[in-house]
Write a protein that holds these residues in place. Sequence first.
Motif, PDB file in Angstrom:
ATOM      1  N   HIS A 140      -2.630   6.925  -1.165  1.00 35.91           N
ATOM      2  CA  HIS A 140      -1.968   5.724  -0.652  1.00 35.91           C
ATOM      3  C   HIS A 140      -0.665   6.082   0.070  1.00 35.91           C
ATOM      4  O   HIS A 140      -0.367   5.552   1.143  1.00 35.91           O
ATOM      5  CB  HIS A 140      -1.702   4.731  -1.777  1.00 35.91           C
ATOM      6  CG  HIS A 140      -1.177   3.426  -1.281  1.00 35.91           C
ATOM      7  ND1 HIS A 140      -1.976   2.489  -0.671  1.00 35.91           N
ATOM      8  CD2 HIS A 140       0.077   2.918  -1.263  1.00 35.91           C
ATOM      9  CE1 HIS A 140      -1.247   1.457  -0.312  1.00 35.91           C
ATOM     10  NE2 HIS A 140       0.012   1.691  -0.652  1.00 35.91           N
ATOM     11  N   ASN A 141       0.105   6.988  -0.506  1.00 34.57           N
ATOM     12  CA  ASN A 141       1.380   7.355   0.095  1.00 34.57           C
ATOM     13  C   ASN A 141       1.212   8.209   1.343  1.00 34.57           C
ATOM     14  O   ASN A 141       2.054   8.146   2.247  1.00 34.57           O
ATOM     15  CB  ASN A 141       2.288   8.018  -0.941  1.00 34.57           C
ATOM     16  CG  ASN A 141       2.850   6.972  -1.875  1.00 34.57           C
ATOM     17  OD1 ASN A 141       3.741   6.220  -1.510  1.00 34.57           O
ATOM     18  ND2 ASN A 141       2.301   6.898  -3.088  1.00 34.57           N
TER      19      ASN A 141
ATOM     20  N   HIS B 166       6.326   1.998  -2.862  1.00 32.51           N
ATOM     21  CA  HIS B 166       5.878   2.250  -1.495  1.00 32.51           C
ATOM     22  C   HIS B 166       6.922   1.928  -0.422  1.00 32.51           C
ATOM     23  O   HIS B 166       7.039   2.673   0.560  1.00 32.51           O
ATOM     24  CB  HIS B 166       4.578   1.505  -1.230  1.00 32.51           C
ATOM     25  CG  HIS B 166       3.532   1.803  -2.257  1.00 32.51           C
ATOM     26  ND1 HIS B 166       3.096   3.090  -2.528  1.00 32.51           N
ATOM     27  CD2 HIS B 166       2.861   0.989  -3.107  1.00 32.51           C
ATOM     28  CE1 HIS B 166       2.189   3.046  -3.487  1.00 32.51           C
ATOM     29  NE2 HIS B 166       2.027   1.791  -3.854  1.00 32.51           N
TER      30      HIS B 166
ATOM     31  N   GLY C  58       4.810   4.663  -7.436  1.00 30.96           N
ATOM     32  CA  GLY C  58       4.246   3.549  -6.690  1.00 30.96           C
ATOM     33  C   GLY C  58       5.258   2.675  -5.979  1.00 30.96           C
ATOM     34  O   GLY C  58       4.987   1.510  -5.698  1.00 30.96           O
TER      35      GLY C  58
ATOM     36  N   ALA D 202      -2.501   7.915  -5.981  1.00 32.79           N
ATOM     37  CA  ALA D 202      -1.089   7.786  -5.603  1.00 32.79           C
ATOM     38  C   ALA D 202      -0.810   8.574  -4.332  1.00 32.79           C
ATOM     39  O   ALA D 202      -0.164   8.081  -3.408  1.00 32.79           O
ATOM     40  CB  ALA D 202      -0.188   8.261  -6.738  1.00 32.79           C
TER      41      ALA D 202
END
Length: 137
Positions: A114-115, A76, A74, A111
């Motif tokens: 989002h990435n 980012h 996480g 995960a």
Amino acid sequence: MSEQRSERFEQGMKTRRSVLGDAHVDRAEKMKTAFDEPFQTLITESAWGHVWSRPGLTKRERSLITIALLAALGHHDEVAMHTRATANTGATPDDLMEVMLHVAIYAGVPAANHNIKIIKDVLEKMHHQATQPEEGK
């Protein structure tokens, strides 16, 4: 602020510049203070001077592993930074999607999802910058 630098530091700075680019490293160095200099020295010597400078994996392979780990954990901002670095490591957008598929299975779909958004945004900005005429920069 700066004391004598070790060979490991010098190798780390060379590797860091080759992966992240001079502009990024110059900005980071300009922002460094007496407070965070010990941390910056630590990561330059250990991450860049030791791990990233080892001969066992290519910069492309290290780049992909790093992005997968950062995505899974996480981190980012670091995913975005290392995605920008793919311009120097040789990792391709197809490579990045393969990594995100692994992240989805081993670290979870949220995960990866989002990435993927972060990576798409960074790649779009990189493409836009690469296609702009020099005078517009």
